[in-house]
Enzyme design. Structure first.
Site, PDB file in Angstrom:
ATOM      1  N   HIS A 188       0.834  -1.207   0.000  1.00 38.37           N
ATOM      2  CA  HIS A 188       0.000   0.000   0.000  1.00 38.37           C
ATOM      3  C   HIS A 188       0.868   1.256   0.000  1.00 38.37           C
ATOM      4  CE1 HIS A 188      -3.588  -2.328   1.854  1.00 38.37           C
ATOM      5  NE2 HIS A 188      -3.723  -2.216   0.568  1.00 38.37           N
ATOM      6  N   CYS A 486       1.076  -5.437 -17.992  1.00 41.64           N
ATOM      7  CA  CYS A 486       0.062  -4.786 -17.166  1.00 41.64           C
ATOM      8  C   CYS A 486       0.401  -4.850 -15.678  1.00 41.64           C
ATOM      9  CB  CYS A 486      -1.316  -5.409 -17.407  1.00 41.64           C
ATOM     10  SG  CYS A 486      -1.429  -7.158 -16.976  1.00 41.64           S
TER      11      CYS A 486
END
Length: 554
Positions: A188, A486
């Site tokens: 995060h 990706c």
């Protein structure tokens, strides 16, 4: 303090120079506490629940005030703070005589142990759980919340690790960079630092040698923290970096190399709202639509019509443009309730992705039906659809057959090394590849991508990983089929140049990363990218690869 350096893993590039500021430590409840009398336990339970609710409500408020990824991260943490599992466990302990502070710590620590055993994204959520524990304990003790200080002048924020609530609310005008002792490239901390556009280094094992208030220079590209640098040199590097950031802020696309070769930059999205936001950016379409993120809490499988309505939101955000839909990548760190997951010793290597169809007959077919319906509703011809976790040519063949029966363009993710080893055989069956560098790195290096102690191994700059990317791209060129990337690697401006040099045809990333990648690509020719890529894949390790690319491309 003697001049020296501390090394970590750079995950968001750029320079910052400011005094170090450490996060406030958590409050630890007393190891021993008086036994709660039976008649006082109901009140103690209510005191605990009020504290837990207050912490969860603050997370929700912050989520409402945040934007982008921060909103999603804080919303997920708010839900975790209200999770009935740990609250039930703490309540049981209180009803057994424990005080609320001790019950909170013991209950959450039980879940931390369980999550660490599962590994993957679940292991990363232990940071969130510990943050919730510390905030609830502080609330019960009547103390300020632990975590990030509120500086009145610019600082470099240092921490053992940072929870979502810490990173999501940061003020980039005051917090010039993030440096943590733990964490990994996909944590995060890294994701939100990228959104804020500030340099970030994780897994800096010797970070404790940095003293509170000491001036430090952070190089988020190389992962080097310089203690007591030369002020004039540090300020010049920051000045140059500020000019680059101003250029990035003004970039509007489309992306092309210095010699005018177009490079397709696409967005990674999780739902219609994210797609609509991406449609206002320079993104030329969607390179990764993570369909499973819409169903993580669904207790029963949505009908074909319900799924089609959800997928339509993404198609409608990019009319006439490329949208690549990934079928359910559930399992391991992203279980969905309706997919009949079994308990596994090693879920990251278990029944996930395309393998869900083994024990859920018709699951893949119904999702493909819904994608086809959504495409028809939005006038999309032959939409691009890719399957995750394909490991055999037979799987690729069967998936492609199902797609073509529905007039869909079939592709697969390259995240299992088997595909990168024999790409030609797989490309005979499908029309495109999309390389998921996060999992490809994890599996190639046999290292949990969420383990901060393994961050050096799970770095996408690892030459072995780049060799597999090179293999896949070369196979695509031989048969004139597109091969995109990706994973998080696409968002690294220097690595993006290397990927294009290896033959990658498109890059998909978080929307906020697109301008920085576009600016960097515009500074070098395709031939230069190819020359650098050829040298980088011959590197001995990820650090050498990254430093070589930085020297040659800057």
């Amino acid at each position: 303090m003697e001049k020296k350096t501390v090394r970590g893993t750079g995950v968001v590039g750029g320079y910052a120079y400011a005094p170090a500021a450490w996060t406030r430590p958590a409050y630890v409840p007393p190891a021993t506490a008086s036994h709660v009398a039976e008649d006082a336990r109901p009140a103690e339970v209510e005191r605990f629940k009020a504290a837990a609710d207050a912490v969860a409500s603050r997370f929700t408020e912050r989520a409402s005030a945040a934007t982008g990824v921060a909103t999603e991260v804080l919303g997920a943490t708010a839900a975790l703070a209200r999770d009935r599992g740990w609250i039930r466990a703490a309540t049981k302990l209180i009803n057994g005589g424990e005080q609320a502070e001790q019950a909170t710590a013991k209950a959450i620590d039980q879940f931390v142990v369980q999550f660490e055993k599962v590994g993957g994204l679940m292991a990363e959520r232990t940071t969130d759980l510990k943050d919730i524990r510390d905030r609830v304990v502080a609330e019960l003790m009547g103390l300020p919340e632990p975590g990030v200080p509120k500086p009145t002048s610019p600082v470099v924020l240092c921490a053992q690790d940072l929870a979502p609530a810490d990173t999501a609310g940061l003020d980039p005008t005051m917090i010039k960079a993030l440096v943590t002792r733990f964490g990994g490239p996909t944590s995060h901390t890294a994701i939100i630092a990228r959104q804020l556009g500030i340099p970030c280094i994780v897994a800096a094992s010797d970070l404790e040698s940095v003293v509170e208030g000491a001036p430090i220079l952070v190089d988020g590209t190389s992962g080097i923290i310089t203690l007591s640098p030369d002020p004039a040199q540090a300020q010049e590097l920051v000045k140059q970096d500020a000019a680059l950031r101003e250029e990035i802020r003004g970039w509007a696309g489309p992306a092309q190399t210095a010699d005018g070769v177009h490079v397709q930059l696409l967005a990674n999205v999780s739902d219609g709202a994210a797609a609509r936001k991406a449609s206002t950016s320079p993104a030329e379409g969607v390179g990764l639509y993570r369909t499973e993120l819409s169903f993580l809490t669904a207790q029963t499988e949505p009908s074909v019509a319900e799924q089609a309505a959800i997928y339509s939101e993404v198609f409608s955000a990019f009319p006439g443009q490329k949208v690549v839909v990934r079928t359910l990548d559930a399992g391991s760190d992203k279980p969905v309730p309706f997919a009949n997951h079994e308990e596994e010793e090693n879920p990251a290597l278990g029944v996930r992705g395309i393998r869900l169809g083994w024990k859920n007959p018709g699951l893949v077919e119904r999702q493909l039906d819904a994608i086809a319906q959504a495409a028809e509703d939005n006038g999309v011809e032959k939409p691009w659809v890719m399957a995750p976790m394909v490991a055999t040519v037979d799987e690729a063949f069967e998936f492609a057959q199902k797609c073509r029966e529905r007039d869909l363009t079939p592709g697969i993710m390259v995240e299992v090394p088997a595909v990168g080893i024999m790409p030609d055989a797989f490309l005979k069956e499908v029309d495109f590849f999309s390389i998921g560098t996060n999992d490809l790195t994890q599996y190639t290096m046999a290292s949990d991508r969420m383990a901060s102690s393994l961050a050096m191994l799970t770095d996408p700059w690892q030459p072995a990983v780049l060799r597999l990317v090179q293999n896949a791209a070369a196979a695509g060129q031989r048969v004139n089929k597109p091969v995109g990337v990706c994973g998080e690697a696409a968002a690294d401006p220097l690595l993006a140049c290397v990927l294009i040099g290896l033959g990658i045809t498109s890059l998909s990333m978080a929307v906020n990363a697109i301008p920085a990648v576009g600016v960097q690509l515009g500074k070098v020719s395709l031939q230069k990218c190819q020359q650098v890529a050829a040298q980088v894949v011959e590197s001995r390790n990820s650090r050498d690869a990254k430093e070589l690319a930085a020297a040659l491309l800057r």
